[in-house]
Design a protein around this motif. Sequence first.
Motif, PDB file in Angstrom:
ATOM      1  N   TYR A 206      90.214  24.158 -17.851  1.00 52.40           N
ATOM      2  CA  TYR A 206      90.283  24.960 -18.729  1.00 52.40           C
ATOM      3  C   TYR A 206      90.379  24.327 -20.557  1.00 52.40           C
ATOM      4  CZ  TYR A 206      93.017  27.146 -22.637  1.00 52.40           C
ATOM      5  OH  TYR A 206      93.324  27.569 -24.227  1.00 52.40           O
ATOM      6  N   ASP A 207      91.463  23.243 -20.402  1.00 50.62           N
ATOM      7  CA  ASP A 207      91.562  22.601 -21.606  1.00 50.62           C
ATOM      8  C   ASP A 207      90.370  21.910 -21.925  1.00 50.62           C
ATOM      9  OD1 ASP A 207      94.189  19.992 -22.597  1.00 50.62           O
ATOM     10  OD2 ASP A 207      93.310  21.954 -23.506  1.00 50.62           O
ATOM     11  N   LEU A 208      89.853  21.256 -21.175  1.00 49.84           N
ATOM     12  CA  LEU A 208      88.229  20.567 -21.373  1.00 49.84           C
ATOM     13  C   LEU A 208      87.190  21.483 -21.979  1.00 49.84           C
ATOM     14  CD1 LEU A 208      88.214  18.195 -18.446  1.00 49.84           C
ATOM     15  CD2 LEU A 208      88.316  17.527 -20.743  1.00 49.84           C
ATOM     16  N   LEU A 209      87.290  22.491 -21.193  1.00 50.77           N
ATOM     17  CA  LEU A 209      86.016  23.645 -21.801  1.00 50.77           C
ATOM     18  C   LEU A 209      86.664  24.175 -23.023  1.00 50.77           C
ATOM     19  CD1 LEU A 209      85.714  25.551 -18.266  1.00 50.77           C
ATOM     20  CD2 LEU A 209      84.234  23.999 -19.302  1.00 50.77           C
ATOM     21  N   ARG A 210      87.794  24.495 -23.500  1.00 50.59           N
ATOM     22  CA  ARG A 210      88.403  24.812 -24.584  1.00 50.59           C
ATOM     23  C   ARG A 210      87.955  23.781 -25.717  1.00 50.59           C
ATOM     24  NH1 ARG A 210      92.483  28.840 -26.306  1.00 50.59           N
ATOM     25  NH2 ARG A 210      91.770  29.357 -28.165  1.00 50.59           N
ATOM     26  N   ARG A 211      88.775  22.718 -25.431  1.00 47.24           N
ATOM     27  CA  ARG A 211      88.499  21.652 -26.698  1.00 47.24           C
ATOM     28  C   ARG A 211      87.250  20.839 -26.742  1.00 47.24           C
ATOM     29  NH1 ARG A 211      94.389  18.646 -25.551  1.00 47.24           N
ATOM     30  NH2 ARG A 211      93.704  17.448 -27.096  1.00 47.24           N
ATOM     31  N   VAL A 212      86.673  20.528 -25.616  1.00 47.53           N
ATOM     32  CA  VAL A 212      85.560  19.758 -25.769  1.00 47.53           C
ATOM     33  C   VAL A 212      84.263  20.659 -25.586  1.00 47.53           C
ATOM     34  CG1 VAL A 212      84.354  17.908 -24.745  1.00 47.53           C
ATOM     35  CG2 VAL A 212      86.667  17.795 -24.531  1.00 47.53           C
ATOM     36  N   GLY A 213      84.600  21.578 -24.677  1.00 50.52           N
ATOM     37  CA  GLY A 213      83.191  22.413 -24.571  1.00 50.52           C
ATOM     38  C   GLY A 213      83.061  23.477 -25.834  1.00 50.52           C
ATOM     39  N   GLY A 214      84.451  23.881 -26.451  1.00 54.43           N
ATOM     40  CA  GLY A 214      84.461  24.672 -27.800  1.00 54.43           C
ATOM     41  C   GLY A 214      84.186  26.262 -27.169  1.00 54.43           C
ATOM     42  N   HIS A 215      84.430  26.605 -25.976  1.00 52.98           N
ATOM     43  CA  HIS A 215      84.335  27.872 -25.491  1.00 52.98           C
ATOM     44  C   HIS A 215      85.742  28.709 -25.717  1.00 52.98           C
ATOM     45  CE1 HIS A 215      80.676  26.850 -23.345  1.00 52.98           C
ATOM     46  NE2 HIS A 215      81.454  25.749 -22.718  1.00 52.98           N
ATOM     47  N   SER A 216      85.564  29.814 -26.157  1.00 50.50           N
ATOM     48  CA  SER A 216      86.712  31.017 -26.229  1.00 50.50           C
ATOM     49  C   SER A 216      87.539  31.071 -24.716  1.00 50.50           C
ATOM     50  CB  SER A 216      86.233  32.135 -26.739  1.00 50.50           C
ATOM     51  OG  SER A 216      85.338  32.777 -25.924  1.00 50.50           O
ATOM     52  N   PRO A 217      88.606  31.565 -25.006  1.00 52.38           N
ATOM     53  CA  PRO A 217      89.278  32.176 -23.519  1.00 52.38           C
ATOM     54  C   PRO A 217      88.403  33.050 -22.917  1.00 52.38           C
ATOM     55  CG  PRO A 217      90.815  31.894 -25.234  1.00 52.38           C
ATOM     56  CD  PRO A 217      89.502  31.680 -25.922  1.00 52.38           C
ATOM     57  N   ALA A 218      88.034  33.957 -23.343  1.00 51.01           N
ATOM     58  CA  ALA A 218      87.066  34.971 -22.692  1.00 51.01           C
ATOM     59  C   ALA A 218      85.671  34.202 -22.142  1.00 51.01           C
ATOM     60  CB  ALA A 218      86.787  36.229 -23.545  1.00 51.01           C
ATOM     61  N   ALA A 219      85.271  33.456 -22.815  1.00 55.36           N
ATOM     62  CA  ALA A 219      84.021  32.965 -22.364  1.00 55.36           C
ATOM     63  C   ALA A 219      84.538  31.925 -21.203  1.00 55.36           C
ATOM     64  CB  ALA A 219      83.349  31.870 -23.452  1.00 55.36           C
ATOM     65  N   VAL A 412      83.245  13.082 -17.045  1.00 54.68           N
ATOM     66  CA  VAL A 412      84.375  14.051 -17.504  1.00 54.68           C
ATOM     67  C   VAL A 412      85.462  13.319 -17.823  1.00 54.68           C
ATOM     68  CG1 VAL A 412      85.849  16.017 -16.978  1.00 54.68           C
ATOM     69  CG2 VAL A 412      83.444  16.101 -16.417  1.00 54.68           C
ATOM     70  N   VAL A 413      85.894  12.539 -17.002  1.00 58.13           N
ATOM     71  CA  VAL A 413      87.162  11.552 -17.238  1.00 58.13           C
ATOM     72  C   VAL A 413      86.876  10.894 -18.491  1.00 58.13           C
ATOM     73  CG1 VAL A 413      88.615   9.903 -16.092  1.00 58.13           C
ATOM     74  CG2 VAL A 413      88.062  11.819 -14.877  1.00 58.13           C
ATOM     75  N   SER A 414      85.817  10.126 -18.489  1.00 61.27           N
ATOM     76  CA  SER A 414      85.528   9.268 -19.700  1.00 61.27           C
ATOM     77  C   SER A 414      85.464  10.084 -20.852  1.00 61.27           C
ATOM     78  CB  SER A 414      84.465   8.488 -19.473  1.00 61.27           C
ATOM     79  OG  SER A 414      83.412   9.143 -19.193  1.00 61.27           O
ATOM     80  N   THR A 415      84.912  11.141 -20.975  1.00 64.01           N
ATOM     81  CA  THR A 415      84.583  12.091 -22.031  1.00 64.01           C
ATOM     82  C   THR A 415      85.983  12.466 -22.522  1.00 64.01           C
ATOM     83  OG1 THR A 415      82.707  12.859 -21.432  1.00 64.01           O
ATOM     84  CG2 THR A 415      83.897  14.555 -22.973  1.00 64.01           C
ATOM     85  N   ALA A 416      86.830  12.944 -21.605  1.00 65.95           N
ATOM     86  CA  ALA A 416      88.446  13.206 -21.774  1.00 65.95           C
ATOM     87  C   ALA A 416      89.184  12.208 -22.555  1.00 65.95           C
ATOM     88  CB  ALA A 416      88.941  13.699 -20.478  1.00 65.95           C
ATOM     89  N   ALA A 417      88.889  11.077 -22.264  1.00 63.53           N
ATOM     90  CA  ALA A 417      89.560  10.065 -22.531  1.00 63.53           C
ATOM     91  C   ALA A 417      89.239   9.792 -24.126  1.00 63.53           C
ATOM     92  CB  ALA A 417      89.332   8.618 -21.754  1.00 63.53           C
ATOM     93  N   LEU A 418      87.915   9.700 -24.346  1.00 61.20           N
ATOM     94  CA  LEU A 418      87.233   9.296 -25.550  1.00 61.20           C
ATOM     95  C   LEU A 418      87.664  10.411 -26.559  1.00 61.20           C
ATOM     96  CD1 LEU A 418      83.622   8.111 -24.587  1.00 61.20           C
ATOM     97  CD2 LEU A 418      85.535   6.846 -25.556  1.00 61.20           C
ATOM     98  N   SER A 419      87.860  11.487 -26.000  1.00 60.94           N
ATOM     99  CA  SER A 419      88.326  12.934 -26.858  1.00 60.94           C
ATOM    100  C   SER A 419      89.833  13.003 -27.078  1.00 60.94           C
ATOM    101  CB  SER A 419      87.653  13.903 -26.378  1.00 60.94           C
ATOM    102  OG  SER A 419      86.321  14.000 -26.292  1.00 60.94           O
ATOM    103  N   GLY A 420      90.526  12.207 -26.479  1.00 58.27           N
ATOM    104  CA  GLY A 420      92.022  12.269 -26.576  1.00 58.27           C
ATOM    105  C   GLY A 420      92.641  13.561 -25.864  1.00 58.27           C
ATOM    106  N   VAL A 421      91.615  14.112 -24.858  1.00 60.52           N
ATOM    107  CA  VAL A 421      92.310  15.347 -24.022  1.00 60.52           C
ATOM    108  C   VAL A 421      92.707  14.713 -22.740  1.00 60.52           C
ATOM    109  CG1 VAL A 421      91.458  17.386 -23.147  1.00 60.52           C
ATOM    110  CG2 VAL A 421      90.508  16.570 -24.935  1.00 60.52           C
ATOM    111  N   PRO A 422      93.970  15.262 -22.426  1.00 62.75           N
ATOM    112  CA  PRO A 422      94.756  14.515 -21.274  1.00 62.75           C
ATOM    113  C   PRO A 422      94.191  15.274 -20.070  1.00 62.75           C
ATOM    114  CG  PRO A 422      96.225  16.137 -22.599  1.00 62.75           C
ATOM    115  CD  PRO A 422      95.141  16.076 -23.309  1.00 62.75           C
ATOM    116  N   VAL A 423      93.934  14.270 -18.934  1.00 61.41           N
ATOM    117  CA  VAL A 423      93.524  14.976 -17.898  1.00 61.41           C
ATOM    118  C   VAL A 423      94.226  14.040 -16.677  1.00 61.41           C
ATOM    119  CG1 VAL A 423      91.320  16.026 -18.397  1.00 61.41           C
ATOM    120  CG2 VAL A 423      91.383  13.487 -18.086  1.00 61.41           C
TER     121      VAL A 423
END
Length: 485
Positions: A206-219, A412-423
């Motif tokens: 969810y966090d990745l789709l929200r913060r990296v994917g830019g999707h809304s909760p409803a999406a 996904v793991v590398s994108t998260a690391a580069l974006s500062g999103v904890p996974v």
Amino acid sequence: MSETRAAQANIGVVGLAVMGSNLARNLASREGNTVAVFNRSFSRTELLTTEHPEAGFIASETIEDFVASLTTPRTAIIMVQAGKGTDAVISQLSALFEPGDIIVDGGNADFQDTIRREKENSAKGLNFVGAGISGGEEGALNGPSIMPGGSVEAYKTLGPILESIAAIVDGVPCVTHIGTDGAGHFVKMIHNGIEYADMQLIAEAYDLLRRVGGHSPAAIADIFAEWNTGELNSYLIEITAEILRQVDPKTDKPFIDIVLDEAGSKGTGVWTVQNSLDLGVPVGGIAEAVFARAVSAHPEQRGPVRATLKARPEIAIVGDTFQEDVRQALYASKIVAYAQGFDAIIAGAVKYGWNIDKGAIATIWRGGCIIRAQFLNRIVDAYNNDPSIPSLLVDSYFADAVATSEAAWRRVVSTAALSGVPVPGFGSSLSYFDSLASERLPAALVQGQRDYFGAHTYHRVDMPGTFHTLWSGDRSEIATEASTH
Ligand code: 6PG
């Protein structure tokens, strides 16, 4: 014991909070069950019998009358808070029960307590059964997954009663005799550990789709609902879609945005990690889920650390494939978490002398419990094909699934690391997989370090024996006994 009451109930429930009341109602709704009920405060018993006359409960104001209302072998399920409350009820019942009677603890008890209680009660000729009951209040009412331990003897009486109330999948009740003494509560503990991991992995997706994917909760709700039609089909995915679709009536904001991001825990996930550590079983996916809850619950650190930051990394730009990448990473990480959970079950069975059928556990987890998922059918197949596989990751279905997902998982793991999103879940599961897959591990250096400062010795790759290098001397190598410290 009062003889005035006719014994007519084949099963009794002690403790009528929501779980206990729902379980009693479920039992009463099944053909062939007459249910006795008792609660320390009688007002709650009266509330239940008044609200549900159709259940035909045999209600008692005293524990003596409750016991007298049970037919033999008397069988009572305790549904009170784990710990002292359960001990109190056990001692009341064991003082009134007779040899052959059955006391069932349906709470989330520590399996070590269950082993102790089973020993104490079997010394008096009583059967004590620790039964994990999964599925929450809804499951207790409409069909939980039930994990009873205790003796085979007790299961002869108790089994048919539990099968009458358990969830049913493909005509099979989600209950089986897990193994002796504390086996049921041990397996329920592992279930809860896997539940923590599953929930954490979904939260990271969810966090990745929200913060990296830019999707809304409803999406994202729509994305999870779509994922729920495929191999990720599960109760937790299903409810996640509902939670993300929810709008807060007070603010009209997405519900998820008004919830304080500090997670709680009743502790069963912690037990899973503690016991797995003692068993020498790596359960990184479960441990990271426990730690993630702990990190979230330290605002006194999170705030000050954030205040020190000069900047945060740019969120990576991702394409349309990112959503599918996240789905694949979630599936691969989930496979690792379940593989680790079953490894802990295998190790626990060896340590505590239980003969546990892993395929049967996966079978009863297909319905009723919090981790119920289509995916469990694949685990049933894996263990039915080969009960002795060294890891679920070796099963051809799962090996193929991980191979298919691996590239996406790494992206996904590398994108998260580069974006500062904890996974922590995705990342630790990938590293666990890479550790198992590596030809050589840096554990060799750890052995060298241990030998250098502690003379803890090491083995060589090219000859048998145990060795130590004389680091503070001429650095020659001597053959020696394995170090004991
Ligand atoms: C179940 C659940 C349940 C658990 C609660 C609270 O199988 O029905 O696992 O037994 O106690 O979900 O769990 P935490 O508070 O530890 O998250």
